[in-house]
Design a protein around this motif. Sequence first.
Motif, PDB file in Angstrom:
ATOM      1  N   GLN A   1      -7.356  -0.725   3.263  1.00  0.00           N
ATOM      2  CA  GLN A   1      -6.014  -0.233   3.028  1.00  0.00           C
ATOM      3  C   GLN A   1      -5.029  -1.395   2.897  1.00  0.00           C
ATOM      4  OE1 GLN A   1      -4.622   2.561   5.934  1.00  0.00           O
ATOM      5  NE2 GLN A   1      -2.846   3.084   4.733  1.00  0.00           N
ATOM      6  N   GLU A   2      -5.192  -2.433   3.697  1.00  0.00           N
ATOM      7  CA  GLU A   2      -4.303  -3.595   3.589  1.00  0.00           C
ATOM      8  C   GLU A   2      -4.431  -4.258   2.228  1.00  0.00           C
ATOM      9  OE1 GLU A   2      -4.614  -6.338   6.856  1.00  0.00           O
ATOM     10  OE2 GLU A   2      -4.735  -4.698   8.298  1.00  0.00           O
ATOM     11  N   GLN A   3      -5.637  -4.235   1.682  1.00  0.00           N
ATOM     12  CA  GLN A   3      -5.865  -4.827   0.364  1.00  0.00           C
ATOM     13  C   GLN A   3      -5.111  -4.048  -0.714  1.00  0.00           C
ATOM     14  OE1 GLN A   3      -9.961  -5.070  -0.792  1.00  0.00           O
ATOM     15  NE2 GLN A   3      -9.516  -6.148  -2.684  1.00  0.00           N
ATOM     16  N   VAL A   4      -5.090  -2.735  -0.583  1.00  0.00           N
ATOM     17  CA  VAL A   4      -4.369  -1.894  -1.549  1.00  0.00           C
ATOM     18  C   VAL A   4      -2.877  -2.178  -1.467  1.00  0.00           C
ATOM     19  CG1 VAL A   4      -3.783   0.470  -2.200  1.00  0.00           C
ATOM     20  CG2 VAL A   4      -6.133  -0.099  -1.548  1.00  0.00           C
ATOM     21  N   VAL A   5      -2.339  -2.240  -0.278  1.00  0.00           N
ATOM     22  CA  VAL A   5      -0.917  -2.539  -0.098  1.00  0.00           C
ATOM     23  C   VAL A   5      -0.594  -3.913  -0.678  1.00  0.00           C
ATOM     24  CG1 VAL A   5       0.908  -2.963   1.599  1.00  0.00           C
ATOM     25  CG2 VAL A   5      -0.649  -1.031   1.894  1.00  0.00           C
ATOM     26  N   ALA A   6      -1.451  -4.879  -0.445  1.00  0.00           N
ATOM     27  CA  ALA A   6      -1.241  -6.227  -0.984  1.00  0.00           C
ATOM     28  C   ALA A   6      -1.255  -6.205  -2.513  1.00  0.00           C
ATOM     29  CB  ALA A   6      -2.300  -7.176  -0.452  1.00  0.00           C
ATOM     30  N   GLU A   7      -2.153  -5.401  -3.086  1.00  0.00           N
ATOM     31  CA  GLU A   7      -2.217  -5.302  -4.540  1.00  0.00           C
ATOM     32  C   GLU A   7      -0.958  -4.638  -5.099  1.00  0.00           C
ATOM     33  OE1 GLU A   7      -5.333  -3.941  -8.033  1.00  0.00           O
ATOM     34  OE2 GLU A   7      -5.751  -3.355  -5.963  1.00  0.00           O
ATOM     35  N   GLU A  20       0.369  -3.451 -16.762  1.00  0.00           N
ATOM     36  CA  GLU A  20      -0.248  -3.963 -15.529  1.00  0.00           C
ATOM     37  C   GLU A  20       0.105  -3.079 -14.335  1.00  0.00           C
ATOM     38  OE1 GLU A  20      -0.331  -8.760 -16.281  1.00  0.00           O
ATOM     39  OE2 GLU A  20       1.627  -7.789 -15.990  1.00  0.00           O
ATOM     40  N   ARG A  21       1.350  -2.697 -14.245  1.00  0.00           N
ATOM     41  CA  ARG A  21       1.773  -1.829 -13.141  1.00  0.00           C
ATOM     42  C   ARG A  21       1.066  -0.480 -13.216  1.00  0.00           C
ATOM     43  NH1 ARG A  21       8.160  -3.333 -12.254  1.00  0.00           N
ATOM     44  NH2 ARG A  21       7.639  -5.277 -11.226  1.00  0.00           N
ATOM     45  N   HIS A  22       1.047   0.087 -14.390  1.00  0.00           N
ATOM     46  CA  HIS A  22       0.392   1.385 -14.566  1.00  0.00           C
ATOM     47  C   HIS A  22      -1.081   1.301 -14.172  1.00  0.00           C
ATOM     48  CE1 HIS A  22      -1.506   4.734 -16.678  1.00  0.00           C
ATOM     49  NE2 HIS A  22      -0.338   5.354 -16.525  1.00  0.00           N
ATOM     50  N   ALA A  23      -1.760   0.255 -14.593  1.00  0.00           N
ATOM     51  CA  ALA A  23      -3.194   0.109 -14.301  1.00  0.00           C
ATOM     52  C   ALA A  23      -3.465   0.078 -12.807  1.00  0.00           C
ATOM     53  CB  ALA A  23      -3.739  -1.151 -14.974  1.00  0.00           C
ATOM     54  N   VAL A  24      -2.687  -0.700 -12.068  1.00  0.00           N
ATOM     55  CA  VAL A  24      -2.892  -0.813 -10.615  1.00  0.00           C
ATOM     56  C   VAL A  24      -2.554   0.502  -9.924  1.00  0.00           C
ATOM     57  CG1 VAL A  24      -2.042  -1.929  -8.510  1.00  0.00           C
ATOM     58  CG2 VAL A  24      -2.590  -3.308 -10.526  1.00  0.00           C
ATOM     59  N   LEU A  25      -1.428   1.079 -10.245  1.00  0.00           N
ATOM     60  CA  LEU A  25      -1.020   2.331  -9.601  1.00  0.00           C
ATOM     61  C   LEU A  25      -1.996   3.456  -9.916  1.00  0.00           C
ATOM     62  CD1 LEU A  25       2.803   2.033 -10.323  1.00  0.00           C
ATOM     63  CD2 LEU A  25       1.682   1.702  -8.111  1.00  0.00           C
ATOM     64  N   ASN A  26      -2.385   3.568 -11.166  1.00  0.00           N
ATOM     65  CA  ASN A  26      -3.310   4.617 -11.583  1.00  0.00           C
ATOM     66  C   ASN A  26      -4.681   4.451 -10.918  1.00  0.00           C
ATOM     67  OD1 ASN A  26      -3.838   6.926 -13.334  1.00  0.00           O
ATOM     68  ND2 ASN A  26      -5.225   5.544 -14.399  1.00  0.00           N
ATOM     69  N   ARG A  27      -5.152   3.228 -10.812  1.00  0.00           N
ATOM     70  CA  ARG A  27      -6.450   2.946 -10.188  1.00  0.00           C
ATOM     71  C   ARG A  27      -6.506   3.474  -8.756  1.00  0.00           C
ATOM     72  NH1 ARG A  27      -7.076  -2.013 -11.689  1.00  0.00           N
ATOM     73  NH2 ARG A  27      -5.955  -3.029  -9.992  1.00  0.00           N
ATOM     74  N   HIS A  28      -5.381   3.499  -8.094  1.00  0.00           N
ATOM     75  CA  HIS A  28      -5.326   3.930  -6.695  1.00  0.00           C
ATOM     76  C   HIS A  28      -4.808   5.361  -6.535  1.00  0.00           C
ATOM     77  CE1 HIS A  28      -6.617   0.074  -5.236  1.00  0.00           C
ATOM     78  NE2 HIS A  28      -5.711  -0.501  -6.008  1.00  0.00           N
TER      79      HIS A  28
END
Length: 70
Positions: A1-7, A20-28
């Motif tokens: 979970q800390e890794q996700v917050v860091a990402e 880039e923002r969409h890719a990270v947010l969508n992935r999670h």
Amino acid sequence: QEQVVAEFRAVLESRASAAERHAVLNRHGVTHVLVGISEREAWLNIETFNDASFFSKVFGNGEGEVFELR
């Protein structure tokens, strides 16, 4: 979970593109993003959320906005 917050922080507190923002947010599994006063102070390149290819504004009242990921 800390890794996700860091990402999330890395992509939101940088000059990342809308893609880039969409890719990270969508992935999670993020479906909506709230941009209020605190976010405007902490996040760079806020205008990327206005890119209609990746985000759709579903609410705005002058103090905050909510964007849905496309």
